[in-house]
Motif scaffolding. Structure first.
Motif, PDB file in Angstrom:
ATOM      1  N   THR A   1     -45.490  -2.221  17.651  1.00 58.12           N
ATOM      2  CA  THR A   1     -46.392  -3.017  18.488  1.00 58.12           C
ATOM      3  C   THR A   1     -46.450  -2.505  19.921  1.00 58.12           C
ATOM      4  O   THR A   1     -47.487  -2.616  20.574  1.00 58.12           O
ATOM      5  CB  THR A   1     -45.967  -4.502  18.466  1.00 58.12           C
ATOM      6  N   VAL A   2     -45.380  -1.906  20.423  1.00 58.48           N
ATOM      7  CA  VAL A   2     -45.376  -1.432  21.812  1.00 58.48           C
ATOM      8  C   VAL A   2     -45.696   0.052  21.923  1.00 58.48           C
ATOM      9  O   VAL A   2     -45.736   0.595  23.033  1.00 58.48           O
ATOM     10  CB  VAL A   2     -44.039  -1.761  22.526  1.00 58.48           C
ATOM     11  N   ARG A   3     -45.959   0.697  20.811  1.00 55.79           N
ATOM     12  CA  ARG A   3     -46.236   2.139  20.807  1.00 55.79           C
ATOM     13  C   ARG A   3     -47.455   2.463  21.669  1.00 55.79           C
ATOM     14  O   ARG A   3     -48.498   1.834  21.588  1.00 55.79           O
ATOM     15  CB  ARG A   3     -46.475   2.601  19.365  1.00 55.79           C
ATOM     16  N   GLY A   4     -47.278   3.452  22.531  1.00 57.22           N
ATOM     17  CA  GLY A   4     -48.386   3.951  23.348  1.00 57.22           C
ATOM     18  C   GLY A   4     -48.678   3.143  24.593  1.00 57.22           C
ATOM     19  O   GLY A   4     -49.637   3.445  25.306  1.00 57.22           O
ATOM     20  N   LEU A   5     -47.870   2.145  24.898  1.00 58.43           N
ATOM     21  CA  LEU A   5     -48.129   1.329  26.081  1.00 58.43           C
ATOM     22  C   LEU A   5     -47.498   1.942  27.330  1.00 58.43           C
ATOM     23  O   LEU A   5     -46.463   2.596  27.256  1.00 58.43           O
ATOM     24  CB  LEU A   5     -47.550  -0.084  25.905  1.00 58.43           C
ATOM     25  N   THR A   6     -48.108   1.681  28.453  1.00 59.04           N
ATOM     26  CA  THR A   6     -47.511   2.029  29.741  1.00 59.04           C
ATOM     27  C   THR A   6     -46.507   0.931  30.104  1.00 59.04           C
ATOM     28  O   THR A   6     -46.516  -0.162  29.516  1.00 59.04           O
ATOM     29  CB  THR A   6     -48.582   2.108  30.841  1.00 59.04           C
ATOM     30  N   ASP A   7     -45.690   1.208  31.089  1.00 63.86           N
ATOM     31  CA  ASP A   7     -44.759   0.180  31.569  1.00 63.86           C
ATOM     32  C   ASP A   7     -45.522  -1.032  32.098  1.00 63.86           C
ATOM     33  O   ASP A   7     -45.115  -2.176  31.873  1.00 63.86           O
ATOM     34  CB  ASP A   7     -43.835   0.742  32.654  1.00 63.86           C
ATOM     35  N   ALA A   8     -46.629  -0.783  32.791  1.00 63.16           N
ATOM     36  CA  ALA A   8     -47.424  -1.888  33.329  1.00 63.16           C
ATOM     37  C   ALA A   8     -47.983  -2.752  32.202  1.00 63.16           C
ATOM     38  O   ALA A   8     -47.979  -3.993  32.300  1.00 63.16           O
ATOM     39  CB  ALA A   8     -48.560  -1.356  34.210  1.00 63.16           C
ATOM     40  N   GLN A   9     -48.457  -2.136  31.132  1.00 62.78           N
ATOM     41  CA  GLN A   9     -48.962  -2.907  30.000  1.00 62.78           C
ATOM     42  C   GLN A   9     -47.829  -3.690  29.328  1.00 62.78           C
ATOM     43  O   GLN A   9     -48.007  -4.845  28.935  1.00 62.78           O
ATOM     44  CB  GLN A   9     -49.631  -1.994  28.979  1.00 62.78           C
ATOM     45  N   ALA A  10     -46.669  -3.068  29.199  1.00 62.23           N
ATOM     46  CA  ALA A  10     -45.524  -3.733  28.568  1.00 62.23           C
ATOM     47  C   ALA A  10     -45.038  -4.913  29.398  1.00 62.23           C
ATOM     48  O   ALA A  10     -44.473  -5.869  28.860  1.00 62.23           O
ATOM     49  CB  ALA A  10     -44.390  -2.736  28.346  1.00 62.23           C
ATOM     50  N   ALA A  11     -45.273  -4.880  30.704  1.00 64.59           N
ATOM     51  CA  ALA A  11     -44.848  -5.959  31.594  1.00 64.59           C
ATOM     52  C   ALA A  11     -45.922  -7.034  31.768  1.00 64.59           C
ATOM     53  O   ALA A  11     -45.659  -8.099  32.332  1.00 64.59           O
ATOM     54  CB  ALA A  11     -44.473  -5.394  32.963  1.00 64.59           C
ATOM     55  N   ALA A  12     -47.126  -6.768  31.284  1.00 67.94           N
ATOM     56  CA  ALA A  12     -48.248  -7.684  31.506  1.00 67.94           C
ATOM     57  C   ALA A  12     -48.123  -8.950  30.660  1.00 67.94           C
ATOM     58  O   ALA A  12     -47.742  -8.903  29.501  1.00 67.94           O
ATOM     59  CB  ALA A  12     -49.568  -6.982  31.170  1.00 67.94           C
ATOM     60  N   ARG A  13     -48.478 -10.064  31.282  1.00 73.92           N
ATOM     61  CA  ARG A  13     -48.609 -11.335  30.570  1.00 73.92           C
ATOM     62  C   ARG A  13     -50.075 -11.454  30.177  1.00 73.92           C
ATOM     63  O   ARG A  13     -50.930 -11.669  31.026  1.00 73.92           O
ATOM     64  CB  ARG A  13     -48.197 -12.483  31.470  1.00 73.92           C
ATOM     65  N   SER A  14     -50.355 -11.301  28.906  1.00 75.32           N
ATOM     66  CA  SER A  14     -51.751 -11.271  28.457  1.00 75.32           C
ATOM     67  C   SER A  14     -52.202 -12.564  27.802  1.00 75.32           C
ATOM     68  O   SER A  14     -53.347 -12.681  27.376  1.00 75.32           O
ATOM     69  CB  SER A  14     -51.949 -10.112  27.477  1.00 75.32           C
ATOM     70  N   THR A  15     -51.307 -13.540  27.702  1.00 78.32           N
ATOM     71  CA  THR A  15     -51.645 -14.834  27.124  1.00 78.32           C
ATOM     72  C   THR A  15     -51.194 -15.920  28.089  1.00 78.32           C
ATOM     73  O   THR A  15     -50.643 -15.641  29.149  1.00 78.32           O
ATOM     74  CB  THR A  15     -50.932 -15.038  25.764  1.00 78.32           C
ATOM     75  N   ALA A  16     -51.375 -17.163  27.719  1.00 80.17           N
ATOM     76  CA  ALA A  16     -50.931 -18.283  28.550  1.00 80.17           C
ATOM     77  C   ALA A  16     -49.413 -18.352  28.647  1.00 80.17           C
ATOM     78  O   ALA A  16     -48.863 -18.968  29.551  1.00 80.17           O
ATOM     79  CB  ALA A  16     -51.475 -19.594  27.982  1.00 80.17           C
ATOM     80  N   SER A  17     -48.730 -17.686  27.740  1.00 77.60           N
ATOM     81  CA  SER A  17     -47.277 -17.676  27.704  1.00 77.60           C
ATOM     82  C   SER A  17     -46.696 -16.827  28.828  1.00 77.60           C
ATOM     83  O   SER A  17     -47.356 -15.947  29.370  1.00 77.60           O
ATOM     84  CB  SER A  17     -46.825 -17.103  26.353  1.00 77.60           C
ATOM     85  N   GLU A  18     -45.441 -17.058  29.148  1.00 81.59           N
ATOM     86  CA  GLU A  18     -44.700 -16.235  30.109  1.00 81.59           C
ATOM     87  C   GLU A  18     -44.268 -14.910  29.483  1.00 81.59           C
ATOM     88  O   GLU A  18     -43.788 -14.024  30.182  1.00 81.59           O
ATOM     89  CB  GLU A  18     -43.447 -16.974  30.595  1.00 81.59           C
ATOM     90  N   LEU A  19     -44.411 -14.776  28.173  1.00 79.01           N
ATOM     91  CA  LEU A  19     -43.908 -13.605  27.469  1.00 79.01           C
ATOM     92  C   LEU A  19     -44.708 -12.347  27.767  1.00 79.01           C
ATOM     93  O   LEU A  19     -45.928 -12.388  27.917  1.00 79.01           O
ATOM     94  CB  LEU A  19     -43.935 -13.845  25.957  1.00 79.01           C
ATOM     95  N   CYS A  20     -43.979 -11.242  27.812  1.00 82.29           N
ATOM     96  CA  CYS A  20     -44.605  -9.921  27.872  1.00 82.29           C
ATOM     97  C   CYS A  20     -43.898  -9.064  26.815  1.00 82.29           C
ATOM     98  O   CYS A  20     -42.813  -9.408  26.341  1.00 82.29           O
ATOM     99  CB  CYS A  20     -44.484  -9.296  29.255  1.00 82.29           C
ATOM    100  N   LEU A  21     -44.507  -7.968  26.444  1.00 79.58           N
ATOM    101  CA  LEU A  21     -43.939  -7.147  25.372  1.00 79.58           C
ATOM    102  C   LEU A  21     -42.587  -6.553  25.745  1.00 79.58           C
ATOM    103  O   LEU A  21     -41.657  -6.555  24.936  1.00 79.58           O
ATOM    104  CB  LEU A  21     -44.937  -6.060  24.970  1.00 79.58           C
ATOM    105  N   GLY A  22     -42.455  -6.049  26.954  1.00 81.79           N
ATOM    106  CA  GLY A  22     -41.160  -5.522  27.382  1.00 81.79           C
ATOM    107  C   GLY A  22     -40.102  -6.612  27.398  1.00 81.79           C
ATOM    108  O   GLY A  22     -38.950  -6.384  27.025  1.00 81.79           O
ATOM    109  N   GLY A  23     -40.486  -7.799  27.819  1.00 74.46           N
ATOM    110  CA  GLY A  23     -39.570  -8.927  27.812  1.00 74.46           C
ATOM    111  C   GLY A  23     -39.133  -9.305  26.413  1.00 74.46           C
ATOM    112  O   GLY A  23     -37.975  -9.674  26.189  1.00 74.46           O
ATOM    113  N   LEU A  24     -40.040  -9.217  25.453  1.00 78.42           N
ATOM    114  CA  LEU A  24     -39.664  -9.501  24.068  1.00 78.42           C
ATOM    115  C   LEU A  24     -38.665  -8.468  23.545  1.00 78.42           C
ATOM    116  O   LEU A  24     -37.704  -8.827  22.859  1.00 78.42           O
ATOM    117  CB  LEU A  24     -40.894  -9.549  23.160  1.00 78.42           C
ATOM    118  N   ILE A  25     -38.880  -7.201  23.884  1.00 77.45           N
ATOM    119  CA  ILE A  25     -37.918  -6.164  23.484  1.00 77.45           C
ATOM    120  C   ILE A  25     -36.559  -6.458  24.118  1.00 77.45           C
ATOM    121  O   ILE A  25     -35.512  -6.397  23.456  1.00 77.45           O
ATOM    122  CB  ILE A  25     -38.409  -4.754  23.877  1.00 77.45           C
TER     123      ILE A  25
END
Length: 168
Positions: free
Chosen positions: A29-53
Motif C-alpha cells: 500500500t505504501v509502495r512508490g510514495l514520497t515521505d510527504a505522501q506517507a505523512a499526509a492525512r488524506s481522510t477525516a482521520s488523524e491517520l497517515c500511512l507512515g503513522g500506520l507503519i
C-alpha cells in the motif's frame, strides 16, 4: 539455521503465511510514495500511512515482548501513544519500513521457536478481561488481526491520496 533454511509445516507455517500476507498488503500500500505522501492525512482521520507503519511496528514489537516475557516485558519500554500514528519531521518512509522489517524478522523467529501454548496474564487495561491470559498462539492471532485491520485502513488512505488500491 535461519527461517528460510527450515522447512515449516502445519500451524507455524500457517501463522507465518497469514502474518506475512497481511504485512505484504500493508507494505504494498505504501509502495512508490514520497515521505510527504506517507505523512499526509488524506481522510477525516488523524491517520497517515507512515503513522500506520510506525504503529503496526510498535504493536508487533510490544506483543513479541509479551510472548517472550509477559506483560512486564511488554510494558518495560515507554510508548508515545500520540506520536505513533504520525510521522515525525525526521521520520522517513524508508526508515519506518526498515524498522518494520526488523520487527517482522524477530516475530517470525519467535513463531518458529516459542512454545505456542505458553500463556501470560494480559496487562491490566479496560479492553482486556480482568485476569485473562493469552497464549503465544492467541497473541499471534491478535497481531495478525491488527495487521490486517490496519492494512485495510492503509488501503483507504492510499486510495484517498492518489487512487491506488492494494487489491485493485
Amino acid at each position: 539455521m535461519t527461517i528460510s533454511e527450515r522447512v515449516l509445516t502445519g500451524e507455524r507455517a500457517d501463522l507465518l503465511q497469514a502474518l506475512g500476507m497481511h504485512r505484504g498488503f500493508l507494505r504494498h500500500t505504501v509502495r512508490g510514495l514520497t515521505d510527504a505522501q506517507a505523512a499526509a492525512r488524506s481522510t477525516a482521520s488523524e491517520l497517515c500511512l507512515g503513522g500506520l507503519i510506525k504503529h503496526v511496528t510498535m504493536v508487533e514489537h510490544r506483543w513479541a515482548r509479551f510472548m517472550v516475557g509477559g506483560a512486564e516485558a511488554m510494558e518495560s519500554e515507554p510508548v508515545d501513544w500520540t506520536g505513533m500514528f504520525r510521522m515525525a519531521d525526521d521520520d522517513t518512509l524508508a526508515d519506518l519500513l526498515a524498522r518494520y522489517a526488523e520487527t517482522a524478522a524477530r516475530t517470525d523467529e519467535l513463531i518458529t521457536t516459542l512454545d505456542l501454548d505458553v500463556s501470560h496474564p494480559l496487562p491490566v487495561a479496560p479492553w482486556f478481561e480482568p485476569g485473562a491470559s493469552w497464549s503465544v498462539r492467541r497473541t499471534l492471532l491478535h497481531v495478525i488481526g491488527e495487521t490486517a485491520q490496519h492494512a485495510g485502513h492503509a488501503d483507504i488512505i492510499r486510495e484517498s491520496i492518489d487512487g491506488a488500491k492494494t487489491m485493485g
